[in-house]
Motif scaffolding. Structure first.
Motif, short mmCIF file in Angstrom:
data_model
loop_
_atom_site.label_atom_id
_atom_site.label_comp_id
_atom_site.label_asym_id
_atom_site.label_seq_id
_atom_site.Cartn_x
_atom_site.Cartn_y
_atom_site.Cartn_z
N ARG A 315 137.51 48.12 -43.65
CA ARG A 315 136.12 48.42 -43.26
C ARG A 315 135.22 47.22 -43.48
O ARG A 315 134.35 46.91 -42.67
CB ARG A 315 135.61 49.62 -44.05
CG ARG A 315 134.19 50.06 -43.66
CD ARG A 315 133.61 50.99 -44.69
NE ARG A 315 133.53 50.36 -46.01
CZ ARG A 315 133.12 51.00 -47.10
NH1 ARG A 315 132.77 52.27 -47.04
NH2 ARG A 315 133.07 50.37 -48.27
N ASP A 316 135.47 46.51 -44.60
CA ASP A 316 134.62 45.37 -44.92
C ASP A 316 134.87 44.16 -44.05
O ASP A 316 134.13 43.17 -44.12
CB ASP A 316 134.77 45.01 -46.40
CG ASP A 316 134.20 46.07 -47.33
OD1 ASP A 316 133.29 46.80 -46.88
OD2 ASP A 316 134.67 46.19 -48.48
N PHE A 317 135.91 44.23 -43.20
CA PHE A 317 136.07 43.20 -42.18
C PHE A 317 135.03 43.37 -41.07
O PHE A 317 134.87 42.50 -40.22
CB PHE A 317 137.47 43.27 -41.56
CG PHE A 317 138.57 42.78 -42.45
CD1 PHE A 317 138.36 41.73 -43.34
CD2 PHE A 317 139.82 43.36 -42.41
CE1 PHE A 317 139.39 41.28 -44.17
CE2 PHE A 317 140.85 42.91 -43.23
CZ PHE A 317 140.63 41.87 -44.12
N GLY A 318 134.34 44.54 -41.07
CA GLY A 318 133.31 44.79 -40.06
C GLY A 318 133.58 45.99 -39.18
O GLY A 318 132.83 46.25 -38.23
N TYR A 319 134.62 46.78 -39.52
CA TYR A 319 134.95 47.96 -38.72
C TYR A 319 134.21 49.19 -39.26
O TYR A 319 133.77 49.22 -40.42
CB TYR A 319 136.46 48.22 -38.76
CG TYR A 319 137.29 47.08 -38.19
CD1 TYR A 319 137.38 46.89 -36.82
CD2 TYR A 319 137.98 46.21 -39.03
CE1 TYR A 319 138.14 45.85 -36.30
CE2 TYR A 319 138.75 45.17 -38.52
CZ TYR A 319 138.82 44.99 -37.15
OH TYR A 319 139.57 43.96 -36.64
N THR A 320 134.08 50.21 -38.42
CA THR A 320 133.51 51.47 -38.88
C THR A 320 134.51 52.18 -39.79
O THR A 320 135.71 51.87 -39.79
CB THR A 320 133.20 52.40 -37.69
OG1 THR A 320 134.43 52.75 -37.04
CG2 THR A 320 132.25 51.72 -36.70
N PRO A 374 138.42 33.32 -41.95
CA PRO A 374 136.97 33.16 -41.79
C PRO A 374 136.30 34.50 -41.52
O PRO A 374 136.89 35.42 -40.94
CB PRO A 374 136.86 32.22 -40.57
CG PRO A 374 138.13 32.41 -39.81
CD PRO A 374 139.18 32.69 -40.84
N ALA A 375 135.05 34.63 -41.98
CA ALA A 375 134.31 35.88 -41.81
C ALA A 375 134.13 36.25 -40.34
O ALA A 375 133.97 37.43 -40.00
CB ALA A 375 132.95 35.76 -42.49
N VAL A 380 142.15 37.96 -38.33
CA VAL A 380 142.99 37.10 -39.17
C VAL A 380 143.16 37.73 -40.55
O VAL A 380 144.26 37.75 -41.11
CB VAL A 380 142.38 35.69 -39.28
CG1 VAL A 380 143.22 34.82 -40.23
CG2 VAL A 380 142.30 35.03 -37.91
N GLY A 381 142.07 38.24 -41.12
CA GLY A 381 142.16 38.92 -42.42
C GLY A 381 143.04 40.13 -42.35
O GLY A 381 143.83 40.40 -43.26
N PHE A 386 148.40 42.79 -43.39
CA PHE A 386 149.55 43.34 -42.66
C PHE A 386 150.83 42.64 -43.12
O PHE A 386 151.84 43.29 -43.45
CB PHE A 386 149.33 43.14 -41.15
CG PHE A 386 150.13 44.07 -40.27
CD1 PHE A 386 151.52 44.15 -40.38
CD2 PHE A 386 149.51 44.86 -39.33
CE1 PHE A 386 152.26 45.00 -39.58
CE2 PHE A 386 150.24 45.72 -38.52
CZ PHE A 386 151.62 45.78 -38.64
N ILE A 387 150.79 41.31 -43.16
CA ILE A 387 151.96 40.54 -43.59
C ILE A 387 152.30 40.83 -45.04
O ILE A 387 153.48 40.98 -45.40
CB ILE A 387 151.70 39.03 -43.38
CG1 ILE A 387 151.63 38.72 -41.88
CG2 ILE A 387 152.80 38.19 -44.04
CD1 ILE A 387 151.14 37.30 -41.56
N ALA A 388 151.28 40.92 -45.90
CA ALA A 388 151.53 41.24 -47.31
C ALA A 388 152.27 42.55 -47.46
O ALA A 388 153.20 42.67 -48.28
CB ALA A 388 150.21 41.27 -48.08
N ALA A 389 151.88 43.55 -46.67
CA ALA A 389 152.54 44.86 -46.74
C ALA A 389 154.02 44.77 -46.37
O ALA A 389 154.85 45.50 -46.92
CB ALA A 389 151.82 45.86 -45.82
N LEU A 390 154.35 43.87 -45.45
CA LEU A 390 155.75 43.71 -45.04
C LEU A 390 156.61 43.13 -46.18
O LEU A 390 157.83 43.30 -46.18
CB LEU A 390 155.85 42.80 -43.82
CG LEU A 390 155.21 43.33 -42.52
CD1 LEU A 390 155.41 42.34 -41.39
CD2 LEU A 390 155.77 44.70 -42.14
#
Length: 506
Positions: A315-320, A374-375, A380-381, A386-390
């Motif tokens: 959400r803090d990436f800017g999504y609802t 980048p913000a 990218v964030g 996603f990669i970390a979860a893998l």
């Protein structure tokens, strides 16, 4: 196969794998002893009978401990007046009581109860607690319910991981651990979808949408638990879906699963399976339990960082909030599939250290990308987490099965695994305080702390690999030189994983 009856509890059936006495029959291979048994067919039968129920139980367990993250972005903190770090405290207390009650729960399961009774019973208990979370009105109420949720959920994961070692030999264990644990990532995907739908019930019955997340999922947990009383089996010797020959084969396969357990004459040495209390002390004093604990922290701390905060991070990436709930789904679904594929490969390869180290590397890459994103590029964030979860999800079954494979004897193994998993879950308490609202959207502190723990896991995995290699080579040399010729088969069997005939899996 025997039954034991403790005067403090009900009769408990378990598999007595073998006695230390050598016989001509024991010198035959499994295929020669059981020519009518198709191993692959039998494994498929076990998988279909055991794993679906166990996976559903763990799915609900992980759903119920992690759904607070979904409730958070639906307004729960404001509705009940949480201030400062109170939300983080409610996350932390769960792991404290979870840790305190895991070892006692595993001992109860092994000595005084049956899986078909104990596991559904604790599930009903946590389902009730989860339902009560839906009616809390302040910090005290939320804190108390999270405290008791930790108490009641504590016995499931260590209990099931031990339980699987009583059915599957070492070379087939990690894949089954992964299939069971994949329920955690499925729970994450399901939680996002469910939270998305239940949040739309906002106002129904005069209740906020986040309350319905707790109420519906708590009631569903109780219903599933009742059904589990009728679908769970105890141990192979009492399983009504197995023939007598299949029961004997499973017992023998657990004994013969380590091909290197031979004496100087090439005879198989069977290991004693007694349940004496001295095995508790043996587990507590075994060095490898604690290096594996550090490895497990390196897996669990990132796991709970994601499961508790992923909706907020996205959400803090800017999504609802609604879109953030849905964007958690592909991460968890892909991680579940990847975990099973990696574990299948690990079981066929027979190595643990390279798989675990590879998982750690993937985690580090993912977190570095998340920190550096980048913000202006939320995608990218998102790709970073996603990669970390893998890397996170394949690491858990590998870490758990590696210790299980290298601990001999059911009582010592149950205690060692409870220590690893119990203390390991303190990683959840650590992660509960890594991600602060003021650090959004990059959460450099949280991601950086995860990288630190992963680095410690890398060091521990290298130490284990080197130590096991040195010990195995020394034992080979000692046997070849006749250093332990005076030890009888019975004396060797009593030494368990400290016997010169035992070989650690690398």
């Amino acid at each position: 196969m025997v039954s034991s009856k403790d005067e403090k509890g009900p009769e408990v059936n378990y598999v007595e794998y073998a006695t230390p006495t050598q016989t001509a029959e024991q010198e035959l291979t499994l295929e020669e002893r059981f020519p009518n048994i198709d191993k692959k067919k039998l494994l498929r039968k076990l998988d279909w009978k055991l794993l679906p129920t166990l996976s559903v139980l763990y799915l609900m367990s992980f759903l119920d401990r992690g759904n607070i993250g979904n409730a958070k972005i639906e307004g729960m903190p404001d509705d009940i007046g949480l201030k400062g770090n109170q939300y983080n405290l409610t996350l932390t207390i769960f792991f404290i009581t979870y840790f305190l009650f895991e070892v006692p729960s595993n001992i109860i399961l092994k000595k005084y109860s049956k899986p078909s009774v104990w596991l559904p019973t604790i599930m009903i208990a946590w389902g009730i607690v989860m339902t009560l979370m839906g009616i809390v009105h302040n910090f005290g109420g939320l804190f108390a319910t999270r405290l008791f949720l930790g108490v009641t959920e504590a016995g499931l994961f260590p209990g099931v991981t031990f339980y699987l070692t009583m059915w599957y030999p070492a070379e087939n264990l990690q894949l089954r651990q992964a299939l069971f644990f994949s329920a955690a990532s499925i729970a994450g995907a399901f939680s996002g979808l469910l939270a998305f739908g239940l949040a739309k019930m906002d106002g129904v019955g005069g209740l906020e949408g986040w309350r319905w997340i707790f109420l519906i999922e708590g009631i569903l947990t109780v219903v599933i638990a009742v059904g589990a009383f009728f679908t769970l089996f105890d141990y192979p010797d009492t399983a009504n879906f197995l023939s007598e020959e299949e029961k004997e084969y499973i017992s023998a396969s657990l004994t013969y699963s380590r091909k290197a357990m031979k004496d100087k004459n090439g005879k198989t040495v069977n290991f004693a399976q007694d349940n004496g209390n001295h095995h508790i002390k043996s587990a507590l004093l075994d060095w490898q339990v604690y290096t594996h604990l550090i490895q497990y922290w390196a897996c669990l701390t990132p796991l709970y960082g994601l499961s508790l905060f992923l909706p907020s991070i996205i959400r803090d990436f800017g999504y609802t909030s609604a879109k953030a709930q849905l964007l958690t789904v592909p991460i968890y679904a892909t991680a579940a599939i990847f975990s099973v594929v990696v574990s299948w490969f690990a079981d066929h390869w027979g190595k643990k250290a390279p798989i675990l180290l590879g998982s750690y590397l993937i985690m580090i890459v993912g977190y570095v990308i998340a920190i550096a994103a980048p913000a202006t590029a939320p995608g990218v964030g998102y790709a970073g987490v996603f990669i970390a979860a893998l890397g996170i999800y394949p690491s858990i079954p590998c870490a758990v099965s590696w210790l299980a494979n290298n601990i001999q004897g059911p009582m010592k193994r149950s205690v060692a695994m409870a220590i690893q998993i119990g203390l390991g879950n303190l990683g959840g308490a650590f992660a509960s305080n890594f991600y602060r609202a003021k650090d959004a959207p990059h959460y450099k502190l949280g991601h950086g702390m995860e990288i630190m723990f992963i680095g410690l896991g890398v060091i521990a995995a290298i130490i284990n690999f080197l130590a096991y290699t040195i010990i195995n080579r020394r034992r080979d040399a000692d046997l070849n030189s006749g250093k332990h010729d005076e030890l009888t088969a019975e004396e060797l069997s009593q030494l368990g994983d400290k016997a010169p005939t035992f070989r650690y899996i690398l």
